[in-house]
Motif scaffolding. Structure first.
Motif, PDB file in Angstrom:
ATOM      1  N   HIS A  62      48.086  37.312  28.503  1.00  0.00           N
ATOM      2  CA  HIS A  62      47.168  38.416  28.787  1.00  0.00           C
ATOM      3  C   HIS A  62      45.845  38.107  28.091  1.00  0.00           C
ATOM      4  O   HIS A  62      45.836  37.719  26.913  1.00  0.00           O
ATOM      5  N   LYS A  98      43.291  40.754  32.129  1.00  0.00           N
ATOM      6  CA  LYS A  98      43.721  39.896  33.219  1.00  0.00           C
ATOM      7  C   LYS A  98      44.883  39.040  32.737  1.00  0.00           C
ATOM      8  O   LYS A  98      45.096  38.883  31.529  1.00  0.00           O
ATOM      9  N   THR A  99      45.634  38.470  33.666  1.00  0.00           N
ATOM     10  CA  THR A  99      46.663  37.510  33.285  1.00  0.00           C
ATOM     11  C   THR A  99      46.151  36.100  33.542  1.00  0.00           C
ATOM     12  O   THR A  99      45.419  35.842  34.493  1.00  0.00           O
ATOM     13  N   SER A 150      35.871  43.291  29.633  1.00  0.00           N
ATOM     14  CA  SER A 150      36.713  43.336  30.833  1.00  0.00           C
ATOM     15  C   SER A 150      37.995  44.103  30.560  1.00  0.00           C
ATOM     16  O   SER A 150      38.401  44.265  29.408  1.00  0.00           O
ATOM     17  N   ASP A 190      46.605  36.289  37.560  1.00  0.00           N
ATOM     18  CA  ASP A 190      45.293  36.653  38.103  1.00  0.00           C
ATOM     19  C   ASP A 190      44.349  35.456  38.099  1.00  0.00           C
ATOM     20  O   ASP A 190      43.598  35.222  39.043  1.00  0.00           O
ATOM     21  N   ILE A 191      44.384  34.715  36.990  1.00  0.00           N
ATOM     22  CA  ILE A 191      43.579  33.500  36.836  1.00  0.00           C
ATOM     23  C   ILE A 191      44.546  32.340  36.624  1.00  0.00           C
ATOM     24  O   ILE A 191      45.289  32.323  35.648  1.00  0.00           O
ATOM     25  N   ILE A 196      43.658  49.722  34.019  1.00  0.00           N
ATOM     26  CA  ILE A 196      43.275  49.310  35.362  1.00  0.00           C
ATOM     27  C   ILE A 196      43.913  50.185  36.442  1.00  0.00           C
ATOM     28  O   ILE A 196      43.451  50.214  37.591  1.00  0.00           O
ATOM     29  N   GLY A 222      41.434  38.964  27.727  1.00  0.00           N
ATOM     30  CA  GLY A 222      40.286  39.838  27.929  1.00  0.00           C
ATOM     31  C   GLY A 222      39.022  39.091  27.561  1.00  0.00           C
ATOM     32  O   GLY A 222      39.041  38.196  26.701  1.00  0.00           O
ATOM     33  N   VAL A 273      35.156  38.004  37.261  1.00  0.00           N
ATOM     34  CA  VAL A 273      35.617  39.167  36.504  1.00  0.00           C
ATOM     35  C   VAL A 273      34.396  40.018  36.159  1.00  0.00           C
ATOM     36  O   VAL A 273      33.441  39.523  35.558  1.00  0.00           O
ATOM     37  N   SER A 325      37.377  32.575  39.543  1.00  0.00           N
ATOM     38  CA  SER A 325      37.715  34.003  39.488  1.00  0.00           C
ATOM     39  C   SER A 325      36.499  34.737  38.935  1.00  0.00           C
ATOM     40  O   SER A 325      35.985  34.366  37.879  1.00  0.00           O
ATOM     41  N   ALA A 376      40.473  50.287  38.519  1.00  0.00           N
ATOM     42  CA  ALA A 376      40.312  49.048  39.275  1.00  0.00           C
ATOM     43  C   ALA A 376      39.145  49.159  40.251  1.00  0.00           C
ATOM     44  O   ALA A 376      39.047  50.116  41.025  1.00  0.00           O
TER      45      ALA A 376
END
Length: 427
Positions: free
Chosen positions: A390, A411-412, A408, A420-421, A66, A392, A35, A33, A70
């Protein structure tokens, strides 16, 4: 140039908590991923809720950053880093964004995080020193945001860092605003910084014996936007017991990498280290105002270093490896320098939870961090299979610290769950 240390391998492959050897993980089979982290300037918790932020109404209704930003991280960073209302002291040549590649795997005992990013210059493996001026030992060097460095009175010296901030849903607002929940006016290099004496006189800061403002969570203040309005230690203890803290893990190129670790901390009423003994400590004796340790000349080749050697070899001062007690009668000369911190592999408690190693090659850091699953400490967030968190990220590079980092949006992270990841289960 390749920056690594041989005895890190021992630290990473030893101990009963290790299930997989991270050096043998086939990372080509773990999804990547990417980021984008951006330069935030002085965009604090107070600023994002204030009248000059166009999205203040969105933020104050607990919506995610976001929603509006985004895909705009690079453009924002490139604009903010050049200067303006959110950056009164721009650093010449500073990059506006960093692409961080993230891979996560797990097994029955650990989660394995692999990070890669291209540095904006050489690897930052140094930390400011203590330099002998013929009479006293004084700080030599500093991060690029410091006034003395910007004015050319001190050289730019600071370590690279990789930071991971994590919550399990128990901190209100973190899922939406992430690290902006922890960054406030009054902190170092932010608006409204107060003198140490004024900070130390504040009831909460006096109770926790601090004389500067660091990260804190809004729930620890009666007025979330005012660091002076700290709640009682009893109230803060209840927040901690309920899991109302944010986990903060940092890999440091100078202060943790030499012993194969990443420090473990958390944000609540302050930016705290976990309980126990961490892997680095000050090398200054407060009583004598002299260093505590010097290099073992038989192992290091000299008792100290000089300015011309900075950046040309590894200058890590490590107990049990190349450090010996400081000898004030060793014939110190003007210009002799010793590291401000001494590292150790003799850690204890939850401060020593995280193993990590970093390798810099062809301008890219590759950092692997190992975090045990199921930690039960009251200063940790426990990762477990099936959990969603969650998270960061932040990167400090190019001889910089405090708000000069890249950050960042949230993200999850899923450990065997959609996010997300998503972490890959190792066979």
């Amino acid at each position: 140039m390749k920056r690594t240390i041989l005895f890190i391998v021992v630290a990473l492959t030893a101990g009963p908590a290790m299930a997989a050897d991270p050096a043998k993980i086939d990372w080509s089979k773990v999804p990547v991923s990417t980021v984008t982290l951006f330069y935030p300037g002085q965009s604090s918790y107070e600023w994002i809720r204030g009248g000059t932020h166009p999205g203040a109404a969105v933020v104050t209704t607990n919506q995610a950053c976001i929603m509006c930003h985004a895909g705009k991280e690079k453009a924002m960073g490139d604009k903010l880093v050049k200067g303006g209302p959110l950056e009164p002291t721009p650093v010449k040549g500073k990059n506006g964004s960093v692409d961080l590649k993230v891979q996560v795997a797990y097994d029955a005992k650990n989660a394995y995080f692999r990070y890669q990013w291209k540095t904006h210059g050489k690897a930052g493996i140094e930390y400011p020193y203590y330099r002998f001026d013929g009479k006293e030992w004084k700080v030599y060097g500093g991060p690029r945001l410091d006034k003395a460095v910007q004015e050319g009175k001190q050289p730019a010296i600071y370590e690279d860092r990789l930071t991971m901030m994590l919550d399990d849903g128990k901190v209100p607002g973190f899922a939406q605003q992430g690290c902006w929940l922890t960054c406030h006016d009054g902190s170092r290099d932010m608006p409204g910084v107060k003198a140490k004496g004024e900070v130390a006189a504040n009831p909460l800061m006096a109770a926790i014996k601090k004389d500067d403002v660091r990260k804190y969570l809004p729930a620890t203040r009666t007025n979330p936007s005012d660091w002076t309005t700290g709640k009682s230690l009893e109230e803060i203890a209840k927040l901690k017991a309920a899991g109302g803290l944010v986990d903060l893990m940092q890999w440091r190129a100078h202060r943790s990498n030499p012993v194969g670790m990443a420090d473990d901390g958390y944000v609540l009423e302050y930016r705290n280290f976990d309980s126990g003994k961490k892997m680095f400590d000050s090398n200054l004796d407060k009583g004598t105002k002299q260093p505590k340790f010097m290099f073992d000349a038989k192992k290091f080749g000299a008792r100290a270093v000089i300015a011309d050697q900075v950046g040309k070899k590894n200058h890590f001062l490590t107990k049990g490896v190349n450090a010996v007690p400081f000898d004030p009668k060793a014939g110190w000369k003007e210009g002799d320098m010793l590291p401000r911190y001494v590292t150790t592999s003799e850690v204890s408690g939850s401060a020593g939870d995280n193993k990590a190693t970093g390798n810099w090659k062809n301008g890219v850091w590759t950092v692997v961090m190992i975090r045990p699953l199921g930690l039960a400490n009251d200063d940790d967030k426990a990762l477990k299979a099936g959990g969603v968190y969650h998270i960061g990220f932040a990167v400090h590079d190019d001889n910089i610290t405090t708000r000069g980092h890249h950050v960042s949006f949230v993200k999850t992270l899923g450990i065997g769950a959609k996010a997300d990841i998503q972490a890959t289960k190792l066979k």
